[in-house]
Design an enzyme around this catalytic site. Structure first.
Site, PDB file in Angstrom:
ATOM      1  N   ILE A 459      13.801 -35.269 -16.803  1.00  0.00           N
ATOM      2  CA  ILE A 459      12.499 -35.323 -16.140  1.00  0.00           C
ATOM      3  C   ILE A 459      12.252 -34.051 -15.335  1.00  0.00           C
ATOM      4  O   ILE A 459      11.335 -33.990 -14.535  1.00  0.00           O
ATOM      5  CB  ILE A 459      12.384 -36.575 -15.250  1.00  0.00           C
ATOM      6  CG1 ILE A 459      13.531 -36.636 -14.229  1.00  0.00           C
ATOM      7  CG2 ILE A 459      12.377 -37.813 -16.105  1.00  0.00           C
ATOM      8  CD1 ILE A 459      13.358 -37.729 -13.184  1.00  0.00           C
ATOM      9  N   ASN A 620      24.874 -25.730 -12.168  1.00  0.00           N
ATOM     10  CA  ASN A 620      24.004 -24.588 -12.448  1.00  0.00           C
ATOM     11  C   ASN A 620      23.279 -24.238 -11.149  1.00  0.00           C
ATOM     12  O   ASN A 620      22.412 -24.986 -10.690  1.00  0.00           O
ATOM     13  CB  ASN A 620      23.014 -24.946 -13.560  1.00  0.00           C
ATOM     14  CG  ASN A 620      22.124 -23.773 -13.953  1.00  0.00           C
ATOM     15  OD1 ASN A 620      21.740 -22.950 -13.120  1.00  0.00           O
ATOM     16  ND2 ASN A 620      21.798 -23.688 -15.234  1.00  0.00           N
ATOM     17  N   LYS A 622      21.074 -22.113 -10.456  1.00  0.00           N
ATOM     18  CA  LYS A 622      19.634 -21.838 -10.557  1.00  0.00           C
ATOM     19  C   LYS A 622      18.823 -23.139 -10.620  1.00  0.00           C
ATOM     20  O   LYS A 622      17.890 -23.347  -9.838  1.00  0.00           O
ATOM     21  CB  LYS A 622      19.368 -20.992 -11.806  1.00  0.00           C
ATOM     22  CG  LYS A 622      17.943 -20.533 -11.953  1.00  0.00           C
ATOM     23  CD  LYS A 622      17.829 -19.628 -13.162  1.00  0.00           C
ATOM     24  CE  LYS A 622      16.495 -18.900 -13.166  1.00  0.00           C
ATOM     25  NZ  LYS A 622      16.427 -17.951 -14.300  1.00  0.00           N
ATOM     26  N   THR A 623      19.194 -24.018 -11.550  1.00  0.00           N
ATOM     27  CA  THR A 623      18.428 -25.268 -11.661  1.00  0.00           C
ATOM     28  C   THR A 623      18.673 -26.164 -10.450  1.00  0.00           C
ATOM     29  O   THR A 623      17.780 -26.899 -10.026  1.00  0.00           O
ATOM     30  CB  THR A 623      18.777 -26.025 -12.956  1.00  0.00           C
ATOM     31  OG1 THR A 623      20.195 -26.218 -13.024  1.00  0.00           O
ATOM     32  CG2 THR A 623      18.310 -25.273 -14.181  1.00  0.00           C
ATOM     33  N   GLN A 627      15.946 -27.739  -8.042  1.00  0.00           N
ATOM     34  CA  GLN A 627      15.896 -29.178  -7.788  1.00  0.00           C
ATOM     35  C   GLN A 627      15.820 -29.467  -6.288  1.00  0.00           C
ATOM     36  O   GLN A 627      15.088 -30.348  -5.848  1.00  0.00           O
ATOM     37  CB  GLN A 627      17.117 -29.846  -8.396  1.00  0.00           C
ATOM     38  CG  GLN A 627      16.947 -31.348  -8.496  1.00  0.00           C
ATOM     39  CD  GLN A 627      18.101 -32.021  -9.204  1.00  0.00           C
ATOM     40  OE1 GLN A 627      19.089 -31.398  -9.538  1.00  0.00           O
ATOM     41  NE2 GLN A 627      17.963 -33.304  -9.446  1.00  0.00           N
ATOM     42  N   GLY A 691      25.783 -36.129  -7.102  1.00  0.00           N
ATOM     43  CA  GLY A 691      24.356 -35.991  -7.405  1.00  0.00           C
ATOM     44  C   GLY A 691      23.605 -35.166  -6.373  1.00  0.00           C
ATOM     45  O   GLY A 691      24.073 -34.930  -5.265  1.00  0.00           O
ATOM     46  N   GLY A 693      19.618 -34.888  -6.807  1.00  0.00           N
ATOM     47  CA  GLY A 693      18.174 -35.123  -6.868  1.00  0.00           C
ATOM     48  C   GLY A 693      17.610 -35.837  -5.660  1.00  0.00           C
ATOM     49  O   GLY A 693      16.543 -35.490  -5.152  1.00  0.00           O
ATOM     50  N   GLU A 694      18.307 -36.842  -5.177  1.00  0.00           N
ATOM     51  CA  GLU A 694      17.752 -37.653  -4.091  1.00  0.00           C
ATOM     52  C   GLU A 694      17.972 -37.002  -2.720  1.00  0.00           C
ATOM     53  O   GLU A 694      17.069 -36.985  -1.890  1.00  0.00           O
ATOM     54  CB  GLU A 694      18.382 -39.058  -4.084  1.00  0.00           C
ATOM     55  CG  GLU A 694      18.601 -39.683  -5.445  1.00  0.00           C
ATOM     56  CD  GLU A 694      17.335 -40.044  -6.198  1.00  0.00           C
ATOM     57  OE1 GLU A 694      16.252 -40.010  -5.599  1.00  0.00           O
ATOM     58  OE2 GLU A 694      17.432 -40.332  -7.400  1.00  0.00           O
TER      59      GLU A 694
END
Lengths: 727, 326
Positions: A459, A620, A622-623, A627, A691, A693-694
């Site tokens: 996503i 990574n 960069k990503t 994020q 993780g 993302g959150e």
């Protein structure tokens, strides 16, 4: 040895496709003979449909059909007996209206414009009943279902006896995901019992599972494609009634049908972060040792489903506090069902807890960073387990140095720059570092290239890129020769992309399938290739995509070539083991902000952001940085701009568009420094990656409200902090 | 959206003829507002008269009078050297509005014709006297945080959304109009209307009339000007309140002053009385506060917008401070 791929700042493997228009999102597909759908949605918020007159719509040019509860073919799954009355909204099931914007009919035509126009011609009459969309008016009806358990450690409400204490209420409004890409689906029944979907989803397998039951089809008869998703943030974690409506219509009409929601419908049909009213009581000794935390929350849900999330959980485990109790309730409103929105409940809870910590620090005349350090939890106080890894203290230190925390004034309203008040604020965030179960297949080709498949989603974080890096390190094959394919239901099972666990879960499967591929290559070599014949498989080394035994080196490709194999495929399932019972596993974040507040107009401008992630190995950089920035931007919206407004007289949203619902724009987004601890978690998974993302969003809003308080001396406990609240 | 016919006349007269013949016809130029209204079903014209081919896209200065053709893009006006030199307030106001992408499409005439952003006007299931006379005002008793504090009526409390127009009313611009009965000139302050009992009429354009351009007289307001826009996000948001402030200062005395506000009324809200308090005074914060108090004397607030009064006062003072550089 090749340079390690994990940890590099590698460009996205699909970056070129995305910026050149080559990436095909669900709505870009065009099965032959496809028709277009538009929804007719209820303008009332509770009641019944008394009549639907589709005569004019059916006569309009190009219209194929108008499907509603009056003419829908039987849906096999609707007949399944379910003792739970809250089984979700069964679309077109009966005449009942539960919320404003609920679809009551779907109009299908041969062009989008004709479908949209014909939808305006469908005349629906309703018998209106009393509705309630205002949480304030329903608080007395708050309830807990059997899954919502109160928590208590030590004494309840111990904060009340503390030498220094406070009690405060914090409110967040409904927030809507509003990704750039609109939701929708293309449904195509290739035969009466074979369904193909082009979906916007965070999990192709979960779509398959939901529909399997609803249409009572074997899994093999449902194909879901979702290779690219234009942002989702949680809204595509489940299948929604509007998607089912499209599938039902496609089945009735026997043509492929595309539905793309309008921006307005994004507010009512694909979930949202529920409104929450929270109360924190917190107490400490005069030297800042926490003695009690009470965290109570009430959030809204729909009339037909109980949506719960982890709003109060952070308070149980973030600080070393002997007495903690939490209580969480729901209120049913005439709104559609909420869903996880990035950070999800933890972000809601962190706003309250991390604001209260700041308020307590102020009462104690203590630096809020110092208060957090004093109460740092060295082991998990909720689970009584050691952490698999925790570098929160380092994160505090790195962030404080980068933002220039020493410039902060302990007394609010003391700093000024060019006529603006200056404030510094900070907060912490935490989110469980999960690892689920996933399967991946690895196919080594005779040309030495490797293709890995898993039904994962991307996503936006750059899933395929990270997986390629993990596979490159596991096999020694160059990243350029590896492809990771995702977003197809025919691929091996992977969970939904949510809860910051894709790298951990799918990455582990990728790592493990690569190891098994190497094992298989070893077996082939020892069985058939003279130079390796006398060796045991476990004595063969693997380096740079080669088998190595002493001075003998053989390319993986050569193994296949010598055996005249076109390819070699291995499939592996990977999941967590008992280590999850022995350790508490969490990712942590620390957010620092410097804000300007205009004293005359109340305008808040964030001038600098520093966010630090303790998320284990960064696959990574960069990503990962992107994020983190994305999460921070979501946090800016939560803190300063985003609020879905409802006119409760009608139960209807009044700012349901991009102009009036304020997602932050570039001008709201200052320079953001993203720092990583980047230390491997030794337990969680082979990569050591937790993780991210959150945690990028969790706590951020408090870092802003705390900075606003530091700038002005005004404590805003109701988000978003719009200028009127500071006038 | 309904089906409609589309014509693109080559001359001004043909455009006026085309619109006069058909009661539901509308002119379209940039379409940045009209298309949204049509998509939402707020407007359903049976004919669109595209005026983009008319020769109305120009900026000229003659005898110290600046002329802007009605089809000149907002982005062109904002960046034009004549505007930046002679009327920097207008440039500032334009740049505070919308986004660059929208300004690249939106025209000068269209900007004046944009409809309110009131949510109740846009949602055809809600009551709105502006959209459907007699249906009631949804905003009164509803969500009215963005709504008017000046000049509203019990029929309508919507606000005019433009930034450009706030500068133009401050600069005493004139609207140039052509119509079936010939040409006429409308002082900018008389172009837009207060809602009264006819909130469906935003302005005083007659049937079939076309805005051809605007004129701005020579002004002394080239140095001490400031357009302050207070909004919920840093860009691409409508004003909570905005202030156009222009001062002519010499020898530390205010020779002339202009003040107008956006986001507060059904039309660009010129503050004549407040201006008068400034003339002949020294540019001090105390004098600016007096002007701000006078400016908000007639304010009337609703459930969610009471903050606009102190915000308006503070914004007037801030804008004047910025303009005067004190």
């Amino acid at each position: 040895m090749k340079k390690q791929a994990v940890g590099q700042s590698m460009d996205r493997v699909d970056g070129r496709l995305k910026v050149t228009g080559g990436a095909r999102y669900f709505a870009d597909h065009q099965p032959e003979g496809m028709l277009y759908a538009a929804l007719v949605c209820s303008p009332i918020s509770s009641g019944r449909i008394t009549a639907i007159d589709a005569t004019r719509a059916l006569r309009a040019p190009g219209v194929a059909d108008v499907v509603s509860h009056l003419n829908v073919p039987p849906i096999p799954g609707y007949k399944v007996e379910n003792p739970n009355p809250k089984q979700g909204l069964k679309i077109f099931y009966d005449d009942r209206i539960y919320s404003n914007g609920q679809p009551v009919a779907i109009v299908v035509a041969n062009t989008l414009e004709r479908a949209v126009y014909a939808a305006t011609l469908v005349k629906v009459t309703y018998a209106q009943e009393v509705h309630q969309t205002d949480m304030a008016g329903s608080i007395d009806k708050a309830f807990q279902n059997k899954n919502m358990k109160d928590y208590q450690r030590g004494e309840a409400d111990a904060w009340k006896k503390a030498p220094v204490s406070l009690e405060a209420e914090y409110n967040i409004p409904i927030e809507v995901h509003n990704p750039m890409e609109l939701a929708g689906i293309i449904a195509h029944w290739e035969t009466p019992d074979k369904l193909t979907l082009y979906a916007k989803t965070q999990g192709v397998k979960s779509v398959q599972q939901s529909l399997k039951t609803l249409f009572q089809l074997p899994e093999s008869q449902i194909t879901v494609h979702s290779q690219f998703v234009g942002g989702a943030f949680g809204m595509a974690l489940r299948i929604w009634p509007m998607e089912v409506a499209t599938i039902i219509a496609a089945r009735k009409i026997r043509k492929p049908i595309k539905l793309v929601l309008t921006r307005k419908d994004m507010f009512t049909l694909v979930g949202y972060r529920p409104a929450a009213k929270q109360r924190i009581g917190i107490g400490a000794t005069a030297d800042g040792k926490l003695t009690g935390i009470t965290h109570e929350a009430i959030a809204n849900t729909s009339p037909y489903e109980d949506f719960t999330e982890a709003i109060v959980n952070m308070s149980r485990m973030m600080y070393a506090c002997p007495n903690v109790n939490t209580h969480y309730q729901l209120v049913s409103l005439n709104l559609s069902t909420p869903v996880w929105m990035r950070g999800p409940g933890e972000a809601t809870g962190a706003f309250a807890l991390e604001s209260a910590i700041d308020e307590l620090a102020h009462q104690l005349h203590m630096d809020p960073l110092q208060l957090r350090l004093i109460n740092h939890a060295d082991t998990d106080p909720e689970k009584n387990l050691p952490y698999s890894s925790k570098y929160l203290k380092e994160a505090y230190e790195m962030g404080a140095a980068k933002i220039g925390w020493q410039q902060r004034s302990q007394t609010p309203g003391k700093l000024e720059e060019n006529g603006w008040l200056v404030g510094y604020g900070m907060s912490s965030g935490v989110f469980g570092a999960g690892r689920g179960r996933a399967t991946a297949s690895a196919t080594l080709k005779a040309d030495g290239s490797l293709v890995i498949r898993s039904a994962a989603a991307d996503i936006g974080p750059g899933t395929a890129t990270a997986m390629v890096q993990i596979a490159a390190d596991a096999t020694g094959i160059d990243v350029k020769k590896i492809k990771f394919l995702l977003g197809e239901s025919e691929y091996p099972e992977a969970p939904r992309q949510g809860g910051s666990s894709t790298v951990s879960t799918v990455g582990s499967a990728v790592n493990d399938v690569c190891r098994n591929l190497q094992q298989k290559l070893g077996e082939l070599a020892t069985a058939n290739i003279p130079a390796f014949k006398d060796l045991k498989v476990e004595n063969i080394q693997h380096e740079d995509g080669q088998l190595v035994a002493g001075n003998t080196r053989l390319d993986y490709a050569a193994v296949l070539q010598q055996q005249q194999l076109p390819e070699l495929m291995v499939t592996t399932t990977s999941q967590a083991g008992d280590e999850r019972k022995q350790y508490a596993m969490y990712s942590f974040s620390v957010h620092f902000t410097k804000v300007h507040v205009h004293p005359a107009t109340g305008v808040v401008r964030i001038k600098h952001i520093v966010s630090v992630a303790d998320s284990g190995t960064v696959v990574n950089t960069k990503t990962a940085r992107s994020q983190m920035i994305g999460g921070v931007v979501g946090g800016i919206g939560m803190a300063l701009t985003e609020e879905a407004l409802i006119d409760h007289r009608f139960g209807r949203y009044v700012n349901n568009n991009y102009a009036d619902y304020h997602v932050p724009v570039n001008a709201d987004t200052p320079p953001t420094d993203v720092l990583f601890i980047n230390k491997k978690d030794p337990v969680i998974n082979p990569m050591g990656a937790k993780g991210m993302g959150e945690i990028a969003l969790i706590g951020f809003a408090a870092a802003v409200s705390n900075a606003v308080f530091n700038a002005t001396g005004k404590r805003v406990r109701d988000l978003p902090i719009t200028p009127d609240k500071l006038i | 959206m309904n089906q409609f016919s589309y014509v693109r006349p080559a001359s001004q007269q043909a455009a006026i003829d085309a619109i006069t013949r058909d009661s539901s016809a509308r002119f379209i130029a940039g379409g940045t507002n009209l298309l949204d209204l049509m998509k939402n079903g707020v407007l359903a014209p049976e004919k669109l008269v595209d005026i983009n081919r008319l020769p109305l896209r120009n900026i000229t200065l003659n005898n110290n009078i600046l002329h802007i053709g009605a089809l000149t893009l907002n982005s062109e006006v904002a960046a034009h050297p004549l505007i930046k030199t002679h009327h920097p307030l207008l440039s500032q106001a334009l740049l505070a509005g919308a986004s660059q992408q929208l300004r690249n499409m939106a025209t000068t005439g269209g900007n004046m014709m944009q409809r309110t952003r009131c949510s109740y006007f846009y949602d055809t299931t809600m009551p709105c006297n502006k959209r459907t006379p007699g249906s009631g005002c949804g905003a009164i008793g509803g969500v009215n945080r963005m709504h008017a504090i000046f000049g509203a009526s019990d029929q309508c409390i919507a606000v005019h959304p433009s930034d450009m127009c706030i500068a133009l009313v401050a600069l005493d611009a004139t609207v140039l109009v052509a119509g079936p009965k010939g040409n006429r000139r409308i002082p900018f302050g008389e172009f837009h209307r207060l809602p009264g009992n006819t909130p469906d009429q935003d302005n005083n354009l007659g049937k079939g009339e076309l805005i051809t351009g605007i004129e701005i007289p020579h002004s002394p307001f080239t140095n001490h000007v400031y357009y302050l826009k207070v909004r919920d996000r840093a860009s691409y948001a409508f004003a909570l309140v905005s202030v156009a402030a222009a001062l002519d200062i010499s020898n530390n005395t205010i020779r002339d002053a202009r003040l107008a506000m956006g986001g507060v009324a059904h039309k660009p809200w010129r503050l004549h009385e407040a201006e008068k308090t400034l003339i002949g005074k020294t540019p001090t914060v105390e004098n600016f506060r007096i002007a701000a108090t006078v400016a908000t004397q007639s304010a009337r607030t609703y459930q969610h917008n009471a903050f606009k009064v102190p915000m308006a006062q503070n914004s007037i003072v801030t804008a004047l401070q910025k303009a005067a550089a004190v």
